[in-house]
Design a protein around this motif. Structure first.
Motif, PDB file in Angstrom:
ATOM      1  N   ILE A 240      35.290  49.892  41.246  1.00 49.94           N
ATOM      2  CA  ILE A 240      36.323  49.025  40.680  1.00 49.94           C
ATOM      3  C   ILE A 240      35.733  48.248  39.505  1.00 49.94           C
ATOM      4  N   GLY A 241      35.956  48.741  38.299  1.00 52.16           N
ATOM      5  CA  GLY A 241      35.523  48.031  37.098  1.00 52.16           C
ATOM      6  C   GLY A 241      34.071  47.611  37.153  1.00 52.16           C
ATOM      7  N   GLU A 242      33.817  46.366  36.762  1.00 55.28           N
ATOM      8  CA  GLU A 242      32.462  45.833  36.713  1.00 55.28           C
ATOM      9  C   GLU A 242      31.878  45.567  38.102  1.00 55.28           C
ATOM     10  N   ASP A 243      32.732  45.513  39.120  1.00 57.15           N
ATOM     11  CA  ASP A 243      32.238  45.285  40.482  1.00 57.15           C
ATOM     12  C   ASP A 243      31.458  46.481  41.010  1.00 57.15           C
ATOM     13  N   LYS A 262      40.818  41.773  39.523  1.00 55.60           N
ATOM     14  CA  LYS A 262      41.484  42.691  38.608  1.00 55.60           C
ATOM     15  C   LYS A 262      40.445  43.350  37.706  1.00 55.60           C
ATOM     16  N   ALA A 263      40.609  44.633  37.464  1.00 57.33           N
ATOM     17  CA  ALA A 263      39.581  45.377  36.732  1.00 57.33           C
ATOM     18  C   ALA A 263      40.224  46.442  35.862  1.00 57.33           C
ATOM     19  N   THR A 264      39.415  47.008  35.005  1.00 54.05           N
ATOM     20  CA  THR A 264      39.818  48.139  34.166  1.00 54.05           C
ATOM     21  C   THR A 264      38.817  49.269  34.381  1.00 54.05           C
ATOM     22  N   ALA A 286      44.520  47.417  32.981  1.00 50.92           N
ATOM     23  CA  ALA A 286      44.016  46.553  34.052  1.00 50.92           C
ATOM     24  C   ALA A 286      44.857  46.763  35.302  1.00 50.92           C
TER      25      ALA A 286
END
Length: 597
Positions: A240-243, A262-264, A286
């Motif tokens: 999930i994105g930067e996570d 929230k992520a991209t 996003a």
């Protein structure tokens, strides 16, 4: 005692590993399997008692957050499939159908994989309709407002061309137009493996602007039938994105939903040991992801996402594309998808574990030998040789240290006689002797410690990779990922009964135990009675404990022991130290003199 220090350290570490395996995995697995068998019988009886189909089990229209609400499932798979219009799926790897109610992927079977090693056994069923007890599906839809009108969701009936059929060569186009003039055109395509491409085109032919957002979900009703183990993650997974990588167990989601920020970019879904279902949402938008467990209506586990809302003016159109992976976690296929679709860290869909940097290269090496020899058992043997060659310099130091310790044994006995009960004086004199002779007493420990990650990595490869599933060796070993099916209790199949699980002892575990016995006999029996007892009984204990391990791992251990015996004999001979094996073997059968009166 000094001579055997390194070996006892190795034994202690190995015993710890095996005991943890036995108590954390094997015992719960045996008990869980019994319960599963009983549950299956009860479920079958329940199904036979069902006389009429249940009411429509489709989920309710999703609200502004995410899809939810599912009626209780009581229908058979055949009843559920016959209930709604469908588009057939037929590719080299997949068979099944698309449910036009919701445009769901809820009927999917994997042609190349069977439930057992018997090729006549049923093929693996991955997805099943929501109206069945084993419901498992993927769905893509939209969330709108009153101004938007009805938008594609769980109960939306899409229209398909007559005779439409989804193959790896022919995509399928579905359409739906709502009462507000919104037209949805969905084109579904699939490759020759397990990746679906779902491209939506939304056109606003109405008179007013509309706002809506897309969602996707992977939903299943039941956990895997085989119990989960510590060394393998099964449950929710995603990047999930930067996570980055997120792994959530079913039990954790039952307590509280996991909602990353929230992520991209990234992907999310549900993974089993060998199979997985994931959604790769549009990578530029996003979105909010969620891993959750619902108990409203039909209890279910769900990995879902929802995009930010977008607005369509009258006459305007927009295109969205999702990817859906649903199939077997074949390593080259997964790696290929990561590269070709630029999916971040998609290879982590396979649980390579903490030693990723060792485990995956080890698989690559084994896969190389497999493609050369055509047998994963032979690939394991070849990989073992390569690993032994890589560790040869360290092993040489280990055995050289042991040889030097043996050579110093007479001087050590002199020191013991000289200092008697003076432990401090004996320790100082011993350290001085080591210094003069340039001996490092702990040098032999490092090769053992460094090879523990190798052992875990090899076990991981054999246990988790689908390439090992139902992979035969020679003779009676038809599945390297399963325990040796033979057992000495019924004379390896000659007697017509099945041995109890705790007495199951196959041919390869016996071979492994014998090679371990030979390896331990390379060193003299410790003078301490307790150590000597451990020395004598350890191979037998390991033989029974490893009987339940995958056959591939037992074969590796037996082969590794054999190579170690040869290697140790060669190195010790080079250092002028007598190989103790034959003398120690003779000593087992030599009668001890009677004590003098």
């Amino acid at each position: 005692m000094q001579n055997n220090r390194n070996y006892f350290i190795a034994i202690a570490l190995s015993v710890l590993i095996v005991l943890a395996w036995q108590f954390l995995y094997m015992n719960p697995r045996i008990e869980a399997q019994r319960k599963i068998d009983e549950a299956r019988k009860a479920q079958q009886q329940t199904i036979e008692q069902v006389k009429t189909p249940a009411a429509d089990g489709q989920a309710a229209q999703p609200g502004a957050t995410a899809p939810s609400g599912q009626a209780a499932a009581t229908e058979t798979r055949e009843q559920a499939l016959a209930k709604t219009p469908r588009v057939i799926i037929d590719t080299p790897a997949l068979s099944g159908s698309i449910n036009l109610a919701g445009a769901r992927l809820d009927d999917l079977r994997l042609k190349d994989y069977h439930e057992t090693v018997d090729k006549s056994s049923p093929i693996i069923t991955l997805f099943s309709p929501a109206d069945t007890a084993d419901g498992y599906f993927t769905e893509l839809g939209y969330v709108g407002t009153d101004a938007t009108g009805s938008v594609p969701g769980p109960s939306t009936l899409w229209t398909a061309p007559e005779g439409a059929k989804l193959t790896d060569k022919t995509p399928v186009t579905l359409t739906y137009t709502n009462e507000k003039g919104l037209t949805f055109t969905r084109t579904i395509s699939v490759d020759d493996h397990f990746m679906f491409t779902v491209a939506d085109r939304i056109e606003n032919t109405g008179q007013a602007p509309v706002s809506l957002s897309s969602y996707g979900r992977v939903t299943r009703f039941n956990k895997p039938t085989t119990p989960s183990v510590y060394v393998l993650h099964e449950g929710f997974i995603g990047v999930i994105g930067e996570d980055g990588l997120i792994e959530t167990k079913y039990s954790a989601a039952e307590k509280e939903a996991v909602t990353p920020p929230k992520a991209t970019g990234g992907w999310l879904g549900i993974t089993d040991k060998y199979w997985a279902a994931t959604i790769i949402p549009p990578q530029q938008s996003a979105y909010e992801a969620r891993f959750s467990h619902f108990t409203d209506g039909q209890p279910r586990y769900q990995a879902d996402y929802k995009d930010d809302a977008f607005t369509l003016a009258p006459g305007q159109s927009v295109e969205l594309k999702n990817l859906v992976f649903a199939g077997a976690k074949v390593v080259p296929v997964i790696d290929g998808y990561e590269a070709s679709y630029n999916i971040p860290r998609f290879d982590r869909l396979i649980d390579w574990g903490w030693f990723y940097f060792i485990t995956k290269p080890m698989f690559k090496l084994m896969d190389f030998f497999f493609h050369y020899f055509g047998n994963f058992g032979v690939a394991i043997l070849c990989t073992t040789i390569v690993v032994k060659a890589l560790f040869f310099p360290l092993a040489s130091k280990q055995y050289a240290s042991m040889a030097n310790m043996k050579r110093m044994q007479p001087k050590m006995e002199e020191l013991k006689a000289k200092f008697g009960d003076d432990r401090m004086g004996l320790q100082q004199a011993t350290m001085q002797l080591y210094k003069e002779e340039k001996i490092n007493p702990i040098a032999g420990c490092w090769p053992v410690l460094l090879q523990i990650p190798i052992f875990f990595s090899l076990y991981k490869v054999i246990y988790i990779t689908i390439e090992m599933r139902h992979a035969p060796f020679f003779g009676w070993i038809r599945d390297l990922s399963a325990p040796d099916p033979t057992t000495i209790v019924n004379l390896f199949g000659l007697l017509p009964f099945t041995a109890p699980t705790f007495l199951h002892l196959g041919v390869w575990p016996i071979i492994m135990g014998f090679t371990m016995f030979l390896q331990m006999r390379m060193n003299p029996t410790p003078p301490d009675p307790t150590q000597a007892m451990i020395f004598n009984w350890m191979p037998l204990v390991f033989t029974f404990m490893l009987a339940s391990f995958p056959a591939g791992l037992v074969i590796y251990w037996a082969w590794n022991n054999t190579l170690s015996v040869i290697q140790q004999a060669v190195i010790m001979k080079r250092h002028g130290v007598k190989v103790e094996l034959f003398d120690n073997m003779k000593g087992l059968f030599r009668r001890k003199p009677a004590p003098s009166k």
